[in-house]
Design an enzyme around this catalytic site. Structure first.
Site, PDB file in Angstrom:
ATOM      1  N   ASP A 489       0.863  -1.186   0.000  1.00  0.00           N
ATOM      2  CA  ASP A 489       0.000   0.000   0.000  1.00  0.00           C
ATOM      3  C   ASP A 489       0.901   1.238   0.000  1.00  0.00           C
ATOM      4  O   ASP A 489       1.586   1.516   0.993  1.00  0.00           O
ATOM      5  CB  ASP A 489      -0.896  -0.029   1.240  1.00  0.00           C
ATOM      6  CG  ASP A 489      -1.928   1.091   1.236  1.00  0.00           C
ATOM      7  OD1 ASP A 489      -1.779   2.042   0.448  1.00  0.00           O
ATOM      8  OD2 ASP A 489      -2.879   1.018   2.042  1.00  0.00           O
ATOM      9  N   HIS A 490       0.876   1.981  -1.106  1.00  0.00           N
ATOM     10  CA  HIS A 490       1.793   3.119  -1.244  1.00  0.00           C
ATOM     11  C   HIS A 490       1.381   4.307  -0.383  1.00  0.00           C
ATOM     12  O   HIS A 490       2.116   5.295  -0.285  1.00  0.00           O
ATOM     13  CB  HIS A 490       1.883   3.555  -2.711  1.00  0.00           C
ATOM     14  CG  HIS A 490       3.224   4.105  -3.083  1.00  0.00           C
ATOM     15  ND1 HIS A 490       4.032   4.760  -2.192  1.00  0.00           N
ATOM     16  CD2 HIS A 490       3.906   4.085  -4.260  1.00  0.00           C
ATOM     17  CE1 HIS A 490       5.142   5.139  -2.799  1.00  0.00           C
ATOM     18  NE2 HIS A 490       5.098   4.735  -4.048  1.00  0.00           N
ATOM     19  N   ARG A 491       0.207   4.256   0.229  1.00  0.00           N
ATOM     20  CA  ARG A 491      -0.191   5.353   1.109  1.00  0.00           C
ATOM     21  C   ARG A 491       0.601   5.351   2.402  1.00  0.00           C
ATOM     22  O   ARG A 491       0.791   6.406   3.032  1.00  0.00           O
ATOM     23  CB  ARG A 491      -1.686   5.251   1.418  1.00  0.00           C
ATOM     24  CG  ARG A 491      -2.592   5.404   0.213  1.00  0.00           C
ATOM     25  CD  ARG A 491      -4.036   5.146   0.574  1.00  0.00           C
ATOM     26  NE  ARG A 491      -4.254   3.797   1.091  1.00  0.00           N
ATOM     27  CZ  ARG A 491      -5.426   3.319   1.501  1.00  0.00           C
ATOM     28  NH1 ARG A 491      -6.496   4.110   1.451  1.00  0.00           N
ATOM     29  NH2 ARG A 491      -5.541   2.085   1.942  1.00  0.00           N
TER      30      ARG A 491
END
Length: 517
Positions: A489-491
């Protein structure tokens, strides 16, 4: 000094107030003038107790359940805590227990049928005298779940001005024969009800088993459908809600291409529906992928030693991943609302397992704290329960990091889809011999392949024994590696975080002595 509030009179609580001499606190008030009316004695009556057995929510994602089998039959006497029915949720088959003693008077939902969460699936009577009343209640519930179309209204008299159709009264009050019922509405219907300030208790659902649908809420709020086939000429015709819903549904499949001739349409099972829902939900998460080659010579050697003791390669990889997550807690974090993320205090490794009719991820809880042999034993038990569809909810929905291993099928590398609510998932391929360079930059496999070509030129320089020695030396740098791809998850996880995690994981696998501690 004696208190002015005390007297020599004795107050008896068994005597009446009129005959007792009470201390006169207020001289101006005469207690003799007070008259007490006798209170009528209340007669307590015991009413019959007829209870409904509801479809339970066996997981956080479950919206409906399927009755696999009824353990008990109608007329059986039940004890509190006894299994009554087996329900198929979106992940497993689970026994449902009764919370009360009584008699199973009626079965509302039969085997093989589905019902939404919260709907009545059976009726429990306390005594035999109440069985007839319970059966009548079950019949009323069954009738309410499949409402019949009301008769068409009489045609308006000629010359009279027709009143505009109004579908709101059809939803104004629940059916009187239902008695007390549990209102069940879809999540989107609840959202619409809150938005338009519609009381769901006053809405009669037209969905399966009386479930309230978004169309029911819109009709109760007086909202006209966005698409209509009504022309400029108004035709007065009051239609029931169910045909209206069917009309709206009939126009939806127009965008779906027709099936290929000769094909067979197979509906999703409950588990496949849950998997499909999760996969669609994961599309909204911005992810990225990082691949990393890991040398497994030392891990393969360790596996050969511990394999006779019941340790699997999956358990070894799960233990290595858990130990790496201890040093990189952000990879074990999760983001669920898009506004914040949480560091999980437990490292629970979920491992994908293919079972008949779907996919499930049993969870090795606190994998970093369990020794390798206990972890392997726990994993064996989870796999057996998963294939028997007997996992408890906490055994498949508490993962913080997922591992998917297709190496046993010979797959060298693949990408995995991130499960909702987790930060990362690791995809592990098969271990295979790989050409690597030694300290001097030589490649063993290349040297082997070119050995027949280079041999005539080398005979004039060195002897054949030296060539064999060089070939043996080059062969020693052949290593086995696995391709590891991690989707994150790049968040909350960035490229540097994932690269550092994979470096730590690679070091643990290449020096696996710490896995057995």
């Amino acid at each position: 000094m004696a208190s002015p509030f005390l007297s020599n009179s004795t107050i008896s609580f068994s005597s009446s107030l009129k005959s007792s001499t009470l201390p006169r606190l207020f001289p101006s008030v005469s207690f003799s003038s007070i008259r007490f009316k006798p209170t009528p004695r209340r007669i307590l009556t015991v009413r019959s107790k007829i209870r409904e057995i509801f479809m339970p929510a066996l997981s956080s994602t479950m919206t409906e359940g399927k009755i696999v089998s009824w353990v008990k039959s109608e007329g059986d006497v039940l004890s509190k805590g006894e299994s009554v029915v087996v329900v198929e949720s979106d992940k497993a088959d689970m026994d449902v227990e009764t919370f009360y003693d009584g008699i199973l008077a009626a079965i509302v939902v039969g085997e093989g049928e589905t019902a939404p969460v919260g709907a009545a699936i059976g009726i429990l009577a306390e005594t035999e005298d109440e069985i007839a009343e319970a059966k009548a209640k079950a019949a009323s519930n069954s009738g309410a779940s499949a409402p019949s179309a009301p008769p068409p209204p009489p045609a308006p008299a000629a010359g009279s001005t027709p009143a505009p159709p109004n579908s709101t009264p059809a939803y104004a009050a629940p059916i009187a024969s239902e008695g007390l019922r549990k209102t069940v509405a879809t999540p989107y219907a609840k959202k619409l009800a809150k938005q338009h300030k519609v009381d769901t208790e006053s809405v009669v659902g037209t969905g399966p088993y009386g479930r309230i649908t978004p169309e029911d809420i819109e009709a109760a709020a007086g909202i006209l459908p966005s698409k209509t086939n009504v022309g400029p000429v108004v035709v007065v015709e009051v239609k029931p809600a169910a045909p209206t819903k069917a009309t709206s549904d009939s126009s939806a499949p127009s965008s779906i291409p027709p099936p290929v001739p000769g094909s067979t349409v197979v509906p999703f099972t409950t588990m496949q529906t849950a998997v499909s829902k999760n996969m669609v939900e994961s599309i909204s998460v911005p992810t990225f992928r990082v691949g990393y080659p890991v040398t497994t010579d030392a891990l393969d050697a360790l596996y050969e030693k511990v394999k006779p003791k019941g340790v699997t390669m999956t358990a070894l990889l799960a233990k290595a991943a858990a130990m790496a997550l201890v040093q990189h807690p952000v990879v074990n974090a999760s983001c669920k609302d898009g506004k914040s993320f949480s560091y999980n205090s437990n490292i629970n490794i979920a491992i994908a397992v293919a079972i008949n009719g779907g996919l499930i991820t049993p969870v090795l809880q606190d994998a970093d704290k369990l020794d390798l042999y206990l972890l392997s034993q726990k994993w064996k038990e989870l796999v057996e329960k998963a294939r028997a569809k007997q996992l408890q909810p906490q055994e498949y929905n508490s993962g913080t990091f997922t591992l998917s291993n297709l190496g046993m099928f010979g797959v060298d590398k693949f990408d995995a889809i991130l499960p909702p609510g987790q930060g990362a998932i690791m995809a592990v391929g098969a271990s295979k011999p790989t050409v690597v360079a030694d300290a001097d930059g030589f490649f063993s496999l290349k040297n082997k392949m070119l050995l027949p070509v280079l041999l005539p030129a080398m005979i004039g320089v060195i002897d054949f024994a030296s060539v064999l020695l060089a070939s043996k030396m080059y062969s020693s740098v052949m290593s086995s590696t696995i391709g590891v791809n991690v989707t994150a998850d790049h968040r909350i996880i960035y490229g540097a975080d994932l690269a550092a995690f994979l470096q730590t994981f690679s070091k643990i696998v290449e020096n696996p002595g710490s896995l057995t501690l």
